[in-house]
Scaffold this motif. Structure first.
Motif, PDB file in Angstrom:
ATOM      1  N   GLN A  19      -6.158  11.208   1.238  1.00 23.77           N
ATOM      2  CA  GLN A  19      -6.671   9.837   1.200  1.00 23.77           C
ATOM      3  C   GLN A  19      -5.537   8.835   1.407  1.00 23.77           C
ATOM      4  O   GLN A  19      -5.686   7.842   2.130  1.00 23.77           O
ATOM      5  N   LEU A  20      -4.401   9.087   0.776  1.00 22.15           N
ATOM      6  CA  LEU A  20      -3.245   8.206   0.922  1.00 22.15           C
ATOM      7  C   LEU A  20      -2.782   8.149   2.373  1.00 22.15           C
ATOM      8  O   LEU A  20      -2.554   7.069   2.925  1.00 22.15           O
ATOM      9  N   TRP A  21      -2.666   9.296   3.006  1.00 14.30           N
ATOM     10  CA  TRP A  21      -2.184   9.334   4.388  1.00 14.30           C
ATOM     11  C   TRP A  21      -3.174   8.700   5.359  1.00 14.30           C
ATOM     12  O   TRP A  21      -2.770   8.050   6.318  1.00 14.30           O
ATOM     13  N   ARG A  22      -4.459   8.866   5.105  1.00  7.87           N
ATOM     14  CA  ARG A  22      -5.437   8.193   5.970  1.00  7.87           C
ATOM     15  C   ARG A  22      -5.286   6.681   5.860  1.00  7.87           C
ATOM     16  O   ARG A  22      -5.425   5.960   6.848  1.00  7.87           O
ATOM     17  N   GLN A  34       0.839  -1.189   0.000  1.00 14.85           N
ATOM     18  CA  GLN A  34       0.000   0.000   0.000  1.00 14.85           C
ATOM     19  C   GLN A  34       0.879   1.245   0.000  1.00 14.85           C
ATOM     20  O   GLN A  34       2.061   1.203   0.290  1.00 14.85           O
ATOM     21  N   GLY A  35       0.254   2.381  -0.341  1.00 10.86           N
ATOM     22  CA  GLY A  35       0.956   3.653  -0.207  1.00 10.86           C
ATOM     23  C   GLY A  35       1.325   4.313  -1.511  1.00 10.86           C
ATOM     24  O   GLY A  35       1.725   5.474  -1.533  1.00 10.86           O
ATOM     25  N   GLY A  36       1.190   3.618  -2.640  1.00  5.75           N
ATOM     26  CA  GLY A  36       1.532   4.221  -3.918  1.00  5.75           C
ATOM     27  C   GLY A  36       0.332   4.871  -4.574  1.00  5.75           C
ATOM     28  O   GLY A  36      -0.803   4.440  -4.378  1.00  5.75           O
ATOM     29  N   ILE A  37       0.575   5.903  -5.355  1.00  6.80           N
ATOM     30  CA  ILE A  37      -0.485   6.582  -6.091  1.00  6.80           C
ATOM     31  C   ILE A  37      -0.419   6.242  -7.568  1.00  6.80           C
ATOM     32  O   ILE A  37      -1.425   5.960  -8.208  1.00  6.80           O
ATOM     33  N   THR A  38       0.778   6.245  -8.135  1.00 12.78           N
ATOM     34  CA  THR A  38       0.925   6.131  -9.584  1.00 12.78           C
ATOM     35  C   THR A  38       1.022   4.699 -10.092  1.00 12.78           C
ATOM     36  O   THR A  38       0.752   4.452 -11.266  1.00 12.78           O
ATOM     37  N   ALA A  39       1.420   3.752  -9.255  1.00 14.37           N
ATOM     38  CA  ALA A  39       1.698   2.403  -9.743  1.00 14.37           C
ATOM     39  C   ALA A  39       1.226   1.339  -8.765  1.00 14.37           C
ATOM     40  O   ALA A  39       1.035   1.596  -7.584  1.00 14.37           O
ATOM     41  N   GLU A  40       1.026   0.131  -9.282  1.00 20.55           N
ATOM     42  CA  GLU A  40       0.788  -1.033  -8.437  1.00 20.55           C
ATOM     43  C   GLU A  40       2.131  -1.522  -7.915  1.00 20.55           C
ATOM     44  O   GLU A  40       3.095  -1.652  -8.675  1.00 20.55           O
ATOM     45  N   MET A  41       2.187  -1.804  -6.610  1.00 20.03           N
ATOM     46  CA  MET A  41       3.421  -2.270  -5.988  1.00 20.03           C
ATOM     47  C   MET A  41       3.166  -3.616  -5.330  1.00 20.03           C
ATOM     48  O   MET A  41       2.189  -3.774  -4.591  1.00 20.03           O
TER      49      MET A  41
END
Length: 320
Positions: free
Chosen positions: A289-292, A35-42
């Motif tokens: 949203q990412l930080w939550r 979790q934690g990425g915005i641009t890509a699947e990790m």
């Protein structure tokens, strides 16, 4: 034993491509979505080795059409940066393989080694972490590549800034006017371009003391050539939104205390700091949203907007 339910999450062509870059006798035994990425699947891939042990790799794939269009540039930058940093004191993942044009995978992908540690986004231990972040960024800016990465691109313009609801219109208008001017002259440096707490790993357990240490820096897809002030401004903005405006100002101080050199004139520093602060106005909902999702549940979109407004106001009062 292979966890088939998770392994199928890696698409067939990509799975085969990964397999070609494993050592003889190795196999994927577990797949974990990171979790934690915005641009890509990790994804974290646990690899079973011939001697019965395991090692971990990370698979980065761009699947959203918007990011797929930019993946060739970004993955080539990241591959170049990881190769370059292997010979420096900057801890970064090691490059295993890259397929920037999706010639072998379903989507543009990069395979790299996994770094130990975790991000630290909470308020606890912040006073100890900020100098570590500053020293790490100074080390990044000290890297001298034989071939420079592309010049930085400032995506935000005076016309795309989103003034938060309830903000002082006069203050924001003055801040926007700052970036209408041409960029100040600068001495170029090797930039991470997205250096911020979400891309820095610390040792485990969570670093809350003077014993904290950085175990690595990730996400090198935007590496650029430009002013040190721009990287400093980006981390400052993120710290201000995560922890309060004063921490944005503190980071710039810590960077200089660590030996980093910023623009001499206050007006030039203001330009870069304000430019990055205003850039954040276009991404408030996304980063909140990412930080939550990372546990900072109190950081609603509105809360982040209010901190951004307070930070821009502080910058204008302090440097303007």
């Amino acid at each position: 034993m292979t966890n088939h339910d998770e392994a199928v999450a890696v698409r067939p062509l990509t799975l085969a491509w990964v397999g070609r870059h494993l050592d003889v006798g190795e196999r994927i035994v577990r797949v974990q979505v990171l979790q934690g990425g915005i641009t890509a699947e990790m994804r974290r891939l646990t690899i079973g080795t011939r001697d019965g042990g395991t090692r971990d790799l990370v698979l980065r794939s761009f699947v959203d059409p918007f990011y797929v269009e930019r993946a060739d540039d970004w993955l080539n930058r990241e591959a170049g940066a990881l190769t370059l940093l292997a010979g420096t004191g900057v801890q970064a993942p090691g490059l295993v393989a890259v397929d920037p044009a999706a010639a072998h995978c379903e989507y543009p992908s990069l395979l790299m080694t996994h770094l130990a540690g975790r991000t630290a986004l909470d308020d606890g231990g912040l006073e100890a972490r900020v100098p570590l972040l500053a020293r790490q960024l100074v080390a990044i800016h000290a890297v001298r590549p034989a071939e420079r990465p592309p010049e930085y691109v400032a995506l935000t313009t005076a016309d795309t800034v989103v003034t938060p609801k309830g903000a002082d219109a006069a203050v924001w208008a003055a801040a926007i006017n700052v970036i209408r001017s041409p960029a100040p002259p600068y001495e170029g440096r090797f930039l991470h371009r997205d250096f911020q707490p979400g891309n820095v790993l610390f040792d485990v357990p969570p670093p809350r003391s003077a014993d904290a240490r950085i175990t690595g820096v990730v996400d090198w897809a935007a590496t650029s050539w430009g002013p040190a002030d721009l990287d400093v401004a980006h981390c400052s903005t993120n710290l201000a939104l995560l922890h309060g405006p004063a921490w944005g100002l503190r980071f710039a101080e810590a960077y200089e205390e660590a030996g980093g050199v910023l623009a001499a004139a206050a007006s030039e520093r203001l330009y870069w700091q304000v430019r990055d602060g205003l850039a954040a106005s276009e991404e408030v909902q996304q980063v909140a949203q990412l930080w939550r999702g990372e546990g900072r549940t109190e950081l609603t979109t509105r809360a982040v907007e209010e901190r951004l407004d307070a930070y821009v106001t502080t910058l204008m009062d302090t440097l303007g």
